[in-house]
Design an enzyme around this catalytic site. Structure first.
Site, PDB file in Angstrom:
ATOM      1  N   HIS A   1      10.216  -5.845 -10.511  1.00 29.03           N
ATOM      2  CA  HIS A   1      10.083  -4.572  -9.794  1.00 29.03           C
ATOM      3  C   HIS A   1      10.459  -3.384 -10.667  1.00 29.03           C
ATOM      4  CE1 HIS A   1       9.433  -7.097  -6.211  1.00 29.03           C
ATOM      5  NE2 HIS A   1       8.564  -6.134  -5.999  1.00 29.03           N
TER       6      HIS A   1
ATOM      7  N   ASP B   1       3.310 -12.745  -6.998  1.00 30.27           N
ATOM      8  CA  ASP B   1       3.924 -13.915  -6.371  1.00 30.27           C
ATOM      9  C   ASP B   1       3.033 -15.146  -6.516  1.00 30.27           C
ATOM     10  OD1 ASP B   1       6.513 -13.323  -5.432  1.00 30.27           O
ATOM     11  OD2 ASP B   1       5.639 -11.965  -3.959  1.00 30.27           O
TER      12      ASP B   1
ATOM     13  N   CYS C   1      -3.967  -6.881  -5.334  1.00 27.90           N
ATOM     14  CA  CYS C   1      -3.007  -5.779  -5.325  1.00 27.90           C
ATOM     15  C   CYS C   1      -1.803  -6.074  -6.208  1.00 27.90           C
ATOM     16  CB  CYS C   1      -2.571  -5.434  -3.910  1.00 27.90           C
ATOM     17  SG  CYS C   1      -1.745  -6.798  -3.090  1.00 27.90           S
TER      18      CYS C   1
ATOM     19  N   GLU D   1      -0.545 -15.130  -1.661  1.00 27.21           N
ATOM     20  CA  GLU D   1       0.536 -15.162  -2.653  1.00 27.21           C
ATOM     21  C   GLU D   1       1.059 -16.576  -2.845  1.00 27.21           C
ATOM     22  OE1 GLU D   1       2.952 -11.276  -2.432  1.00 27.21           O
ATOM     23  OE2 GLU D   1       2.978 -12.042  -0.387  1.00 27.21           O
TER      24      GLU D   1
ATOM     25  N   ARG E   1       3.867  -0.902   0.224  1.00 27.66           N
ATOM     26  CA  ARG E   1       4.999  -1.835   0.321  1.00 27.66           C
ATOM     27  C   ARG E   1       6.014  -1.242   1.297  1.00 27.66           C
ATOM     28  NH1 ARG E   1       3.860  -2.525  -5.632  1.00 27.66           N
ATOM     29  NH2 ARG E   1       3.787  -4.761  -6.040  1.00 27.66           N
TER      30      ARG E   1
ATOM     31  N   ARG F   1       1.361  -3.282   4.141  1.00 32.37           N
ATOM     32  CA  ARG F   1       1.936  -4.619   4.142  1.00 32.37           C
ATOM     33  C   ARG F   1       3.172  -4.565   5.038  1.00 32.37           C
ATOM     34  NH1 ARG F   1       3.981  -7.347  -0.743  1.00 32.37           N
ATOM     35  NH2 ARG F   1       5.452  -5.692  -1.096  1.00 32.37           N
TER      36      ARG F   1
END
Ligand code: PEP
Ligand code: MG
Length: 553
Positions: free
Chosen positions: A182, A432, A477, A408, A283, A319
């Site tokens: 991240h 993921d 994405c 994912e 997100r 999401r």
């Protein structure tokens, strides 16, 4: 000297470096003969830390502000100073006394559990900063910059990255870190050129560096000539990008939606001002990372309304809360797990805390109605068709017409025909998906080669997802979408939308505009026939337009 890492946020930067200290203070076992002086020095060190946090909080984006303000409050807590004073009275020196006091407090926080227990790390950070001051050492983390500089670090914590000032941070080079961490994602979101996995940069500690966040090239102490060449290459890149405006399409006109990834209202405003066709990944959990209490429906309606208004008639794919593992939400905490990445996270958590999901869906539906926006909603971490169907029903009940699945988990990709039969669209989260396909923690920089977007096995799953979709839209994405060459491969695989950090939009659009659909298909076939990521990339490079290749470094 030049070293090669992995470019994770495009653009070039040349400038003096500031090395982010990784020194951990260990209590030196100091003693004192002058308690009054020792107490005064602890008090001054804590106040200096608090003031530093205040300054950072003022500059920080909304999501990080509250964390920094809370840390400042902890540093100013009179009880903490009093606890240190008691240790000093027993003969401990200032550093030891503060360490004991902080650990006493941490014990208290741990016993309270939940959100309070998580604050232990912030309190220990206060000790690290104040302790460094007391010992005359550089403070850990990112220092306050006085001139625009390139940050050099082993790795950066997401909280450090979130509070960076793009006006002062020219670029970031880390020796560790990964493409899908991240921290890399946040750097790209802030538009700061960044390279991760740059070998030897901490040992070399060059006084200045030049970096190319597209190619991963890092030049230590570049000559004026080398620096100028790096900048010139980026200027050519920017010029090329300015030729590819408007909706995404290949050279022969095949449409590919180009969308932005967002996490906050600020991101939405920035992205909506750019030349994108909407947001392909909002997100939503990024809004609430530091909250002890769940946000109310009204608060959520107000926030989502701002985001939808920013994009006007363009679509926004939200999401639902992806809590757990590297993104814990205190108000959705189900307690300790041995393997949080494999635990009750994402949709699994939403199925336990249906109250949280239903509140979010109600808020999204109300904001959609208020704005008339084109709102799509998708669930994270879906593994089976049963889960996807459950989520779709929930969305339909809330009055949301477009319900999708994030692919994912490899099982969802392999059985995409079943999954897509019960929802409206899919969006592949390659970050993921790579993590679970290769059993490789995305936070573990040493496993970066397994998480490489050029891994042919990843493309087997992407192809399987599109094949099973029966013509329903399938986007990407994850970070793969923002790599100009992998974006071409994705188009070859039949992907209809690509969502990425807004800073990556220009180069992806330019790459698309210079290649036709048949070339993209040939690129996909080259990747599928390759037996390694290196071979896959080399084969695709053979098919790339010369002008683009010259920009790849
Ligand atoms: C992904 O996993 O690829 C994704 C887009 O979601 P996140 O990175 O937020 O987990
Ligand atoms: Mg994910």
């Amino acid at each position: 000297m030049t070293t090669h890492g992995i470019g994770v946020s495009p653009g070039t930067a040349v400038g003096p470096t500031v090395v982010v200290s990784t020194v951990r203070i260990t209590p030196p076992g100091d003693t004192t003969e002058d308690p009054a002086l020792a107490e005064a020095s602890v008090s001054a060190a804590l106040e200096a830390v608090a003031q530093d946090m205040d300054v950072r909080a003022q500059r920080a984006p909304e999501a990080a502000k509250a964390v920094l303000e809370a840390t400042a409050t902890m540093a100013r807590d009179p009880g903490l100073l009093q606890a240190a004073a008691m240790q000093i009275a027993e003969g401990h020196g200032p550093v030891d006394a503060l360490h004991h006091a902080v650990e006493q407090y941490c014990g208290l926080l741990a016993s309270l559990g939940g959100y309070m227990a998580e604050r232990q790390e912030d309190l220990r950070d206060v000790f690290q900063r104040a302790g460094a001051r007391l010992m005359g050492l550089p403070a850990p983390g990112v220092p306050t910059l006085t001139t625009p500089s390139v940050l050099v670090a082993l790795d950066l914590a997401p909280a450090d990255t979130a509070t960076l000032d793009p006006a002062m941070v020219l670029g970031i080079v880390t020796e560790g870190g990964g493409v899908t961490s991240h921290t890399a994602i946040l750097a790209a979101q802030l538009g700061i050129p960044a390279v991760v996995q740059a070998p030897g940069v901490m040992v070399a500690a060059p006084a200045s560096v030049g970096l190319d966040g597209s190619t991963g090239e890092v030049v230590f102490n570049p000559s004026d000539e080398v620096a100028a060449a790096l900048i010139e290459r980026n200027e050519r890149r920017v010029a090329l990008q300015s030729r590819a405006q408007g909706p995404g399409r290949t050279r022969d006109g095949q449409a590919v939606q180009i969308l932005a990834n967002i996490g906050t209202v600020d991101d939405a405003l920035r992205a909506a001002a750019a030349d994108v066709e909407g947001s392909g990944l909002f997100r939503s959990e990024f809004l609430f990372l530091d909250r002890a209490e769940a946000p109310s429906v009204d608060e959520q309606v107000a926030t989502y309304t701002k985001v939808f208004e920013a994009f006007g008639s363009r679509k926004v794919v939200v999401r639902t809360l992806d809590a757990g593992a590297d993104k814990p939400l205190a108000f959705a905490d189900l307690g300790e797990e041995e393997n949080p990445a494999l635990g009750v996270r994402g949709l699994r958590l939403q199925r336990v805390r249906t109250d949280l999901l239903d509140d979010q869906l109600i808020a999204l539906a109300r904001a959609r109605e208020a704005t008339g926006a084109d709102v799509w909603v998708m669930a994270p971490m879906v593994a089976t068709a049963e889960e996807a169907g459950w989520f779709t029903h929930r969305c339909r009940d809330a009055g949301l017409p477009m319900a999708g699945t994030m692919v994912e988990v490899p099982a969802a990709a392999i059985r995409s025909a079943n999954v897509l039969a019960v929802c409206d669209f899919a969006s592949i989260g390659t970050n993921d998906l790579s993590q679970y396909l290769f059993a490789a923690d995305r936070m573990q920089g040493r496993l970066a080669p397994l998480l490489d977007g050029w891994q042919p096995a990843l493309w087997d799953l992407i192809v399987a997802t599109v094949r099973g979709a029966g013509g329903k839209p399938v986007g990407i994405c994850g970070e793969v979408a923002g790599d100009p060459l992998l974006a071409l491969v994705a188009v070859g695989a039949g992907i209809t939308s690509l969502s990425m950090a807004v800073g990556k939009v220009g180069s992806v659009k330019a790459a698309l505009a210079m290649h036709d659909a048949a070339t993209c298909l040939a690129m996909l076939e080259a990747v599928l026939s390759a037996s390694s990521p290196e071979a896959a990339k080399a084969a695709v490079l053979e098919l790339v337009d010369d002008e683009i290749r010259s920009l790849l470094g």
